[in-house]
Scaffold this active site. Structure first.
Site, PDB file in Angstrom:
ATOM      1  N   ASP A 104       1.523  -4.269   8.167  1.00  0.00           N
ATOM      2  CA  ASP A 104       0.589  -5.459   8.315  1.00  0.00           C
ATOM      3  C   ASP A 104       0.475  -6.153   6.957  1.00  0.00           C
ATOM      4  O   ASP A 104       0.112  -5.694   5.905  1.00  0.00           O
ATOM      5  CB  ASP A 104      -0.785  -4.769   8.843  1.00  0.00           C
ATOM      6  CG  ASP A 104      -1.263  -3.557   8.195  1.00  0.00           C
ATOM      7  OD1 ASP A 104      -0.299  -2.829   7.485  1.00  0.00           O
ATOM      8  OD2 ASP A 104      -2.325  -3.479   8.015  1.00  0.00           O
ATOM      9  N   GLU A 112       0.728  -0.092  -5.305  1.00  0.00           N
ATOM     10  CA  GLU A 112       1.031  -0.117  -3.957  1.00  0.00           C
ATOM     11  C   GLU A 112       2.412  -0.443  -3.388  1.00  0.00           C
ATOM     12  O   GLU A 112       3.047   0.041  -2.714  1.00  0.00           O
ATOM     13  CB  GLU A 112      -0.052  -0.813  -3.238  1.00  0.00           C
ATOM     14  CG  GLU A 112      -0.128  -0.673  -1.512  1.00  0.00           C
ATOM     15  CD  GLU A 112      -0.815  -1.752  -0.914  1.00  0.00           C
ATOM     16  OE1 GLU A 112      -1.367  -2.516  -1.408  1.00  0.00           O
ATOM     17  OE2 GLU A 112      -1.011  -1.593   0.443  1.00  0.00           O
TER      18      GLU A 112
HETATM   19  O1  LIG Z   1      -7.520  -3.595   5.358  1.00  0.00           O
HETATM   20  C1  LIG Z   1      -6.368  -4.306   6.042  1.00  0.00           C
HETATM   21  C2  LIG Z   1      -5.159  -3.158   6.291  1.00  0.00           C
HETATM   22  O2  LIG Z   1      -5.098  -2.104   5.422  1.00  0.00           O
HETATM   23  C3  LIG Z   1      -4.227  -0.780   5.445  1.00  0.00           C
HETATM   24  O3  LIG Z   1      -2.957  -1.220   5.521  1.00  0.00           O
HETATM   25  C4  LIG Z   1      -2.391  -1.303   4.312  1.00  0.00           C
HETATM   26  O4  LIG Z   1      -2.701  -0.051   3.769  1.00  0.00           O
HETATM   27  C5  LIG Z   1      -2.792   0.893   4.264  1.00  0.00           C
HETATM   28  C6  LIG Z   1      -2.982   2.163   3.188  1.00  0.00           C
HETATM   29  O5  LIG Z   1      -2.058   2.138   1.947  1.00  0.00           O
HETATM   30  C7  LIG Z   1      -0.959   1.214   4.581  1.00  0.00           C
HETATM   31  O6  LIG Z   1      -0.893   2.462   5.307  1.00  0.00           O
HETATM   32  C8  LIG Z   1      -0.703   0.029   5.454  1.00  0.00           C
HETATM   33  O7  LIG Z   1       0.851   0.310   5.500  1.00  0.00           O
HETATM   34  C9  LIG Z   1      -0.996  -1.087   4.845  1.00  0.00           C
HETATM   35  O8  LIG Z   1      -0.411  -2.167   5.459  1.00  0.00           O
HETATM   36  C10 LIG Z   1      -4.708  -0.460   6.841  1.00  0.00           C
HETATM   37  O9  LIG Z   1      -3.857   0.588   7.317  1.00  0.00           O
HETATM   38  C11 LIG Z   1      -4.753  -1.676   8.118  1.00  0.00           C
HETATM   39  O10 LIG Z   1      -5.191  -0.759   9.287  1.00  0.00           O
HETATM   40  C12 LIG Z   1      -5.887  -2.438   7.541  1.00  0.00           C
HETATM   41  O11 LIG Z   1      -6.098  -3.271   8.591  1.00  0.00           O
END
Ligand SMILES: OC[C@H]1O[C@H](O[C@H]2O[C@H](CO)[C@@H](O)[C@H](O)[C@H]2O)[C@H](O)[C@@H](O)[C@@H]1O
Length: 564
Positions: A316, A517
């Protein structure tokens, strides 16, 4: 004529939203109106926990003095937050991992360069920073928190990600295994299994607002890797029922798609599909703003499902899911059959077959070997293109025909993404020497391999899962697939990418004092960016992959760790 399935339209399931989340979303919108967009992170507000009952908090909120246009003063708003909420993240408490030692016996034996070894030990020590336990307060009053109770300690990714995440946990566990922290690794799996027991799937993350979706399914890979390291058969046996339940979830009516292929065979594959058609609570203000460009409620609900389904993909956001790469309202994730998701489910089937064999359940083992063969054939038939030497995502026409869709070559997405190479990670593919040769050539000429790692895509859209960002999971799966293929040339290519990736982490760490990240794979030592939130540090999966790479390839005395 293909019959449109009800689950292919907007009318899929929607899980219940708790009253606390509904209120926190209102609070989030008020915070944006009051404090303004500068440095605003909407997730902060849905991570707050109540000090007293929701009804008391709500009436105090309703009583805040308002101007005629409904806004609240900054002083009143901040005072209200202070009086009625505990800070975000306060419901998770620091805990020293039970199996952490500052230099574990047998730690990264092939890392002989002193500078790199000292840094690896620092990265290892970061587990202490990321280790948390859910506070007893959550167990006492779960209705005061969006954080979900978990029995064992967790490793958080870091910064704004103050809860456990599903697919991140796989690379965290790979690092923990290199750090010889087997108990902590098993505890993470135990927690994820408890989510399956309660919700029927592993949640995107352990928050009440993540119950509407999962994330790339890697639980079986966690169990497999822990089992092969520890030989703990009891752990393998206890994990099995949850893996079977998770397999059902990913093959449920909303997730599975049938394709009639060019040879006239019916193939079944899976897609991402969130049980949600509202703004994501953690990004509610952003999603409402995005959807404001759309005219009617039905189009908005459809977009909200696409936004949440894209979050389920872990990617995302990215042009990978967009009909028009500069317009987020054209997200079409539920109409795409993704290569990597099916590679993960194929791995799940192989892992279940392997674990069932180990625990003596032959019927399950045979059943899942057959399921894996069927999925492999489906992936070859629907995704594979020999001419490009890649597996390509498949787009369903107009998103309305997920049952009985007839395959057409023009529906393969010919744009290059790192996910096109993820099947290499799976043994059923990387054990085929001829195939590996071909994929390796195409990866080389794809344009994805840059100065300091593998780019996510070739399109610079400003989204975080696009060029020039590179992130640890993608580096790891492609490198490990090449390294395990048995081809010398592939292993040397893997090592070359791993070395670049270790360098970018090292140089950025020395420059900024933190692990990141994501990184800019064009510039050594620079971290990546991208729209929805500011770059985060910590960071679970980067730490895990650095340690896993150093374990696999070592670092000789005379190899330079700097970029030049
Ligand atoms: O708050 C926005 C989004 O954040 C997360 O996605 C991002 O961080 C995660 C944790 O590191 C990772 O798993 C993911 O690949 C990233 O894109 C969350 O997982 C999303 O659901 C959320 O909407």
């Amino acid at each position: 004529t293909p019959t449109p399935s009800p689950t292919c339209s907007n009318s899929g399931p929607v899980v219940r939203k708790t009253p606390l989340i509904t209120f926190l979303e209102i609070l989030q919108q008020t915070a944006l109106n009051t404090l303004g967009p500068k440095n605003f992170d909407p997730k902060l507000y849905v991570d707050l926990s109540l000090k007293s009952n929701l009804s008391i908090t709500q009436s105090a909120f309703d009583d805040l003095p308002r101007t005629p246009n409904g806004s609240v003063s900054v002083t009143d708003f901040n005072g209200f937050i202070q009086s009625y909420f505990n800070g975000a993240g306060e419901d998770l408490v620091y805990t020293e991992p039970v199996d952490f030692v500052s230099e574990p016996e047998g730690f990264l034996p092939e890392v002989v360069n002193r500078e790199v070894r000292a840094w690896a030990l620092e990265v290892h020590s970061l587990w202490k920073n990321l280790s948390r336990k859910v506070s007893d307060r959550v167990l006492d009053r779960p209705e005061f928190h969006t954080l979900l109770p978990l029995a064992k300690p967790v490793m958080i990714p870091g910064s704004r990600f103050r809860e456990v995440y599903y697919w991140d946990s796989y690379w965290v566990i790979r690092g923990l295994l290199a750090s010889k922290m087997y108990e902590t690794a098993k505890g993470i799996v135990t927690n994820l299994i408890s989510l399956i027991d309660e919700f029927g799937h592993v949640l995107n993350g352990a928050r009440a607002y993540y119950t509407n979706r999962s994330q790339p399914p890697l639980l079986s890979a966690m169990v497999y890797d822990i089992y092969t390291r520890t030989g703990d058969i009891d752990f393998a046996r206890k994990s099995s029922p949850a893996l079977l339940k998770e397999h059902k979830f990913w093959n449920s009516e909303i997730h599975s798609v049938r394709i009639h292929d060019a040879e006239g065979c019916n193939r079944t594959l899976s897609r991402y599909y969130a049980m949600w058609n509202k703004p994501r609570p953690e990004s509610s203000t952003i999603d409402i703003e995005t959807a404001s460009k759309l005219m009617n409620d039905s189009a908005k609900q459809h977009l909200y499902r696409e936004l949440a389904s894209t979050a389920e993909s872990g990617w995302d956001f990215s042009t990978r899911w967009m009909r028009n790469g500069s317009d987020l309202t054209t997200l079409a994730t539920t109409s795409i059959i993704p290569v990597d998701l099916n590679a993960f489910i194929l791995k799940m089937e192989l892992d279940i077959a392997f674990l069932a064999n180990v625990t003596g359940d032959c019927t399950i083992s045979v059943h899942f070997q057959e399921a894996a063969q069927a999925r492999k054939q489906a992936m070859n038939s629907v995704f594979w293109t020999a001419e490009m030497g890649q597996w390509l995502d498949y787009w369903l026409s107009n998103g309305t025909t997920c049952r009985g869709h007839t395959w057409e070559a023009s529906n393969q997405n010919r744009n290059i993404f790192a996910s096109n190479f993820v099947p290499l990670w799976i043994e059923l593919f990387n054990s085929d020497c001829t195939l590996v040769e071909q994929v390796m050539q195409d990866l080389r000429s794809s344009g994805l391999i840059r100065a300091v790692g593998i780019a996510t895509s070739l399109t610079n859209s400003g989204q975080q899962w696009d060029f020039p960002n590179g992130c640890a999971p993608l580096q790891h799966m492609i490198v490990e697939g090449l390294a395990r293929s048995g081809s010398k040339e592939a292993r040397s290519m893997a090592e070359d990418i791993a070395v670049r990736s270790i360098r970018i982490n090292y140089v950025a760490y020395k420059k900024s004092g933190a692990m990141h990240e994501k990184y800019d794979v064009e510039k050594c030592g620079e971290f990546g960016g991208g729209r929805e939130y500011i770059p985060q540090t910590g960071f679970g999966w980067s730490n895990g992959v650095v340690l896993a790479f150093l374990e696999e390839f070592g670092w000789p005395q005379d190899l330079n760790i700097d970029c030049n």
